[in-house]
Design a protein around this motif. Structure first.
Motif, PDB file in Angstrom:
ATOM      1  N   ARG A  53      22.410  45.735  -9.989  1.00 32.44           N
ATOM      2  CA  ARG A  53      22.583  47.188  -9.976  1.00 32.44           C
ATOM      3  C   ARG A  53      21.813  47.838 -11.136  1.00 32.44           C
ATOM      4  O   ARG A  53      21.257  48.932 -10.983  1.00 32.44           O
ATOM      5  CB  ARG A  53      24.062  47.543 -10.036  1.00 32.44           C
ATOM      6  CG  ARG A  53      24.776  47.313  -8.721  1.00 32.44           C
ATOM      7  CD  ARG A  53      26.274  47.498  -8.848  1.00 32.44           C
ATOM      8  NE  ARG A  53      26.662  48.835  -9.247  1.00 32.44           N
ATOM      9  CZ  ARG A  53      27.024  49.818  -8.400  1.00 32.44           C
ATOM     10  NH1 ARG A  53      27.021  49.588  -7.102  1.00 32.44           N
ATOM     11  NH2 ARG A  53      27.380  51.005  -8.851  1.00 32.44           N
ATOM     12  N   LEU A  56      18.069  47.987 -10.187  1.00 30.50           N
ATOM     13  CA  LEU A  56      17.805  48.899  -9.070  1.00 30.50           C
ATOM     14  C   LEU A  56      18.024  50.371  -9.453  1.00 30.50           C
ATOM     15  O   LEU A  56      17.468  51.267  -8.809  1.00 30.50           O
ATOM     16  CB  LEU A  56      18.677  48.523  -7.873  1.00 30.50           C
ATOM     17  CG  LEU A  56      18.341  47.178  -7.221  1.00 30.50           C
ATOM     18  CD1 LEU A  56      19.391  46.804  -6.182  1.00 30.50           C
ATOM     19  CD2 LEU A  56      16.952  47.209  -6.584  1.00 30.50           C
ATOM     20  N   ALA A  57      18.817  50.621 -10.478  1.00 27.49           N
ATOM     21  CA  ALA A  57      19.086  52.000 -10.904  1.00 27.49           C
ATOM     22  C   ALA A  57      18.156  52.471 -12.024  1.00 27.49           C
ATOM     23  O   ALA A  57      18.166  53.654 -12.373  1.00 27.49           O
ATOM     24  CB  ALA A  57      20.542  52.122 -11.369  1.00 27.49           C
ATOM     25  N   ILE A 305      19.769  39.729  -3.753  1.00 29.33           N
ATOM     26  CA  ILE A 305      20.870  40.467  -3.133  1.00 29.33           C
ATOM     27  C   ILE A 305      21.961  39.485  -2.691  1.00 29.33           C
ATOM     28  O   ILE A 305      23.159  39.749  -2.842  1.00 29.33           O
ATOM     29  CB  ILE A 305      20.352  41.298  -1.949  1.00 29.33           C
ATOM     30  CG1 ILE A 305      19.299  42.313  -2.420  1.00 29.33           C
ATOM     31  CG2 ILE A 305      21.497  41.981  -1.208  1.00 29.33           C
ATOM     32  CD1 ILE A 305      19.795  43.329  -3.402  1.00 29.33           C
ATOM     33  N   VAL A 331      25.660  45.328  -2.565  1.00 28.47           N
ATOM     34  CA  VAL A 331      24.301  45.859  -2.651  1.00 28.47           C
ATOM     35  C   VAL A 331      23.485  45.462  -1.423  1.00 28.47           C
ATOM     36  O   VAL A 331      22.260  45.337  -1.493  1.00 28.47           O
ATOM     37  CB  VAL A 331      23.607  45.425  -3.965  1.00 28.47           C
ATOM     38  CG1 VAL A 331      24.177  46.180  -5.146  1.00 28.47           C
ATOM     39  CG2 VAL A 331      23.695  43.916  -4.188  1.00 28.47           C
ATOM     40  N   PHE A 333      22.685  47.239   1.007  1.00 25.14           N
ATOM     41  CA  PHE A 333      21.732  48.311   1.305  1.00 25.14           C
ATOM     42  C   PHE A 333      20.937  48.715   0.077  1.00 25.14           C
ATOM     43  O   PHE A 333      20.339  49.793   0.039  1.00 25.14           O
ATOM     44  CB  PHE A 333      22.467  49.537   1.858  1.00 25.14           C
ATOM     45  CG  PHE A 333      23.033  49.342   3.236  1.00 25.14           C
ATOM     46  CD1 PHE A 333      22.202  49.138   4.327  1.00 25.14           C
ATOM     47  CD2 PHE A 333      24.407  49.357   3.439  1.00 25.14           C
ATOM     48  CE1 PHE A 333      22.719  48.975   5.604  1.00 25.14           C
ATOM     49  CE2 PHE A 333      24.937  49.189   4.715  1.00 25.14           C
ATOM     50  CZ  PHE A 333      24.081  48.997   5.803  1.00 25.14           C
ATOM     51  N   GLY A 334      20.926  47.860  -0.941  1.00 16.49           N
ATOM     52  CA  GLY A 334      20.252  48.208  -2.180  1.00 16.49           C
ATOM     53  C   GLY A 334      21.144  49.089  -3.048  1.00 16.49           C
ATOM     54  O   GLY A 334      22.365  49.151  -2.876  1.00 16.49           O
ATOM     55  N   HIS A 335      20.501  49.792  -3.977  1.00 18.92           N
ATOM     56  CA  HIS A 335      21.238  50.636  -4.932  1.00 18.92           C
ATOM     57  C   HIS A 335      20.218  51.558  -5.574  1.00 18.92           C
ATOM     58  O   HIS A 335      19.021  51.279  -5.602  1.00 18.92           O
ATOM     59  CB  HIS A 335      21.916  49.754  -5.995  1.00 18.92           C
ATOM     60  CG  HIS A 335      22.705  50.506  -7.022  1.00 18.92           C
ATOM     61  ND1 HIS A 335      23.804  51.271  -6.716  1.00 18.92           N
ATOM     62  CD2 HIS A 335      22.532  50.630  -8.382  1.00 18.92           C
ATOM     63  CE1 HIS A 335      24.291  51.815  -7.814  1.00 18.92           C
ATOM     64  NE2 HIS A 335      23.534  51.442  -8.837  1.00 18.92           N
ATOM     65  N   HIS A 338      16.420  54.149  -4.133  1.00 19.13           N
ATOM     66  CA  HIS A 338      15.860  53.524  -2.937  1.00 19.13           C
ATOM     67  C   HIS A 338      16.940  52.965  -2.001  1.00 19.13           C
ATOM     68  O   HIS A 338      16.619  52.260  -1.052  1.00 19.13           O
ATOM     69  CB  HIS A 338      14.906  52.386  -3.327  1.00 19.13           C
ATOM     70  CG  HIS A 338      13.560  52.873  -3.777  1.00 19.13           C
ATOM     71  ND1 HIS A 338      12.569  53.229  -2.897  1.00 19.13           N
ATOM     72  CD2 HIS A 338      13.062  53.069  -5.019  1.00 19.13           C
ATOM     73  CE1 HIS A 338      11.493  53.618  -3.565  1.00 19.13           C
ATOM     74  NE2 HIS A 338      11.772  53.532  -4.854  1.00 19.13           N
ATOM     75  N   GLN A 339      18.196  53.268  -2.258  1.00 12.48           N
ATOM     76  CA  GLN A 339      19.239  52.752  -1.363  1.00 12.48           C
ATOM     77  C   GLN A 339      18.918  53.152   0.074  1.00 12.48           C
ATOM     78  O   GLN A 339      18.462  54.256   0.341  1.00 12.48           O
ATOM     79  CB  GLN A 339      20.607  53.286  -1.781  1.00 12.48           C
ATOM     80  CG  GLN A 339      21.749  52.571  -1.075  1.00 12.48           C
ATOM     81  CD  GLN A 339      23.111  52.987  -1.611  1.00 12.48           C
ATOM     82  OE1 GLN A 339      23.315  54.156  -1.913  1.00 12.48           O
ATOM     83  NE2 GLN A 339      24.024  52.054  -1.748  1.00 12.48           N
ATOM     84  N   CYS A 340      19.163  52.243   0.997  1.00  6.21           N
ATOM     85  CA  CYS A 340      18.711  52.375   2.387  1.00  6.21           C
ATOM     86  C   CYS A 340      19.119  53.718   3.005  1.00  6.21           C
ATOM     87  O   CYS A 340      20.304  54.048   3.092  1.00  6.21           O
ATOM     88  CB  CYS A 340      19.284  51.233   3.221  1.00  6.21           C
ATOM     89  SG  CYS A 340      18.888  51.363   4.976  1.00  6.21           S
ATOM     90  N   GLN A 343      21.410  53.489   6.339  1.00  4.00           N
ATOM     91  CA  GLN A 343      22.605  52.642   6.296  1.00  4.00           C
ATOM     92  C   GLN A 343      23.705  53.141   7.224  1.00  4.00           C
ATOM     93  O   GLN A 343      24.430  52.334   7.823  1.00  4.00           O
ATOM     94  CB  GLN A 343      23.117  52.491   4.870  1.00  4.00           C
ATOM     95  CG  GLN A 343      23.518  53.775   4.189  1.00  4.00           C
ATOM     96  CD  GLN A 343      23.980  53.533   2.754  1.00  4.00           C
ATOM     97  OE1 GLN A 343      25.053  52.984   2.515  1.00  4.00           O
ATOM     98  NE2 GLN A 343      23.161  53.918   1.787  1.00  4.00           N
TER      99      GLN A 343
END
Length: 396
Positions: A53, A56-57, A305, A331, A333-335, A338-340, A343
């Motif tokens: 996280r 990705l953030a 992931i 996660v 769908f990512g974070h 760019h989170q999907c 979703q």
């Protein structure tokens, strides 16, 4: 482990719904570790939920395609190139922000409600077809692939007569075991087809995402690339989530009752447990302290992931499938920015497809031993099974 102490990303899975062997040990001993990439790059892999996280953030880590290294062998892959205009998943803000904001406006509550009704109708159509055909059959081809294909075509406004061509081109691009020349042919055919579709939408818009986007300042090239990206992402990911979800439920039949009684919760747990996007990659734009290590500018970090979603520090007893657990915070769908984007559509499709399948065919089971179900190869980047032979009582 390589000579310089870097690890190689584990990819071998005992069963299609198992995580790659060695990921858990890596997370326990070194949640951020040096990683050897097939192209010779020396970067990093993170395997804990918290570090996943964090990366990705963090805007200091870039998603730009030309900066990234891929942690698995991809035969025929050329040098990394910048993403074409519109392929915003491989761009950073502000370009990413502009495209994403336009698309977010098209993924409205109203449209999701209409798509929920259509998902239930489409699911019923394919269940009827399965019943007519009778067992045994390949659930991947008969059920898991066509439902998201029809759904994403409806979202984009692909005319009914063109949908089979779209689907076959998308599958040629994304399926495992397809020769490189067939993938390229699928890519070129899809790109041309999308350009034709944009032209038609500009001339006669209808109630769909692409028609809505034609009212923006996007160029034809940008529109075609966005449509191309949405089609590929929306079809392949959910198709594999449905088929792998069925495989897992057939291995844990005692959990199917929970799928019926608490479907939304059950689907979140399947998303966590299966993690069909095994990893994401980001490259540091500057030196960054991460988990006690210094990631230098230009080094790629692979975010596992799969390992993050099986982290016992976030999910108790993470290797147990428990459809009754609250799996929020995964996660899958990512974070971050760019989170999907799609979703909710994926959830709509799974919510329609999985409970209805088991309600229609309560005796559904694998037609071969689970050990014979073949996983996709790691170079495809979206995990799943190549086919899923099933049978049930009754039929012809």
């Amino acid at each position: 482990m390589t000579d310089n102490g870097a690890v190689v990303l584990p990819t071998e899975r005992p069963m299609p719904d198992d995580p790659p062997t060695g990921l858990a040990g890596l997370r326990e001993t070194r949640p951020i570790a040096p990683l050897a990439y097939p192209d010779g790059h020396l970067g990093w892999v993170v395997t804990s939920h918290a570090l996943a996280r964090e990366v990705l953030a963090d805007r200091r880590f870039s998603a730009r395609a030309e900066l990234l290294h891929v942690p698995v062998e991809q035969p025929g892959r050329g040098p990394a190139q910048p993403a074409p205009p519109g392929i915003f998943v491989s761009q950073d803000p502000p370009e990413h922000t502009r495209y994403r904001r336009l698309l977010t406006g098209e993924f409205t509550v109203r449209r999701m409600r209409l798509l929920t009704e259509r998902a239930e109708e489409i699911t019923g159509t394919y269940l009827d077809a399965m019943e007519r055909q009778g067992p045994p059959l390949d659930l991947q081809a008969a059920f898991a692939s066509p439902i998201p294909a029809v759904m994403i075509c409806e979202l984009l406004g692909v005319p009914e007569q063109d949908r089979e061509r779209f689907r076959s081109q998308a599958e040629a691009m994304t399926a495992g075991g397809v020769p490189q020349e067939e993938r390229i042919a699928g890519f070129l055919g899809m790109r041309e087809h999308m350009r034709e579709l944009i032209e038609a939408k500009r001339a006669a818009p209808t109630d769909d995402v692409l028609s809505g986007l034609t009212r923006s300042d996007l160029s034809d090239e940008e529109l075609a690339n966005i449509g191309f990206m949405l089609l590929g992402a929306g079809l392949d990911t959910t198709a594999n989530m449905i088929s792998l979800g069925v495989f897992t439920l057939l291995r844990h039949p005692g959990q199917i009752a929970t799928l019926r009684s608490a479907p939304d919760q059950a689907i979140e747990e399947l998303l966590r447990y299966l993690s069909i996007i095994p990893f994401l990659t980001r490259t540091a734009l500057e030196d960054v302290e991460l988990g006690g290590e210094k990631v230098r500018a230009g080094e790629t970090v692979t975010i596992s992931i799969t390992a993050a979603n099986r982290d016992p520090g976030r999910f108790p007893d993470p290797d147990a499938l428990d459809l009754g657990r609250a799996a929020t915070g995964h996660v899958g769908f990512g974070h971050g920015v760019h989170q999907c984007l799609g979703q909710q559509l994926a959830r709509v499709e799974m919510r329609a497809a999985l409970p209805a399948l088991f309600a229609r065919f309560p005796s559904l089971r694998l037609a071969v031993p689970p050990e014979q179900i073949r996983s996709r190869t790691p170079d495809v980047l979206i995990h799943g099974v190549l086919d899923l032979p099933v049978t049930w009582d009754g039929g012809h």
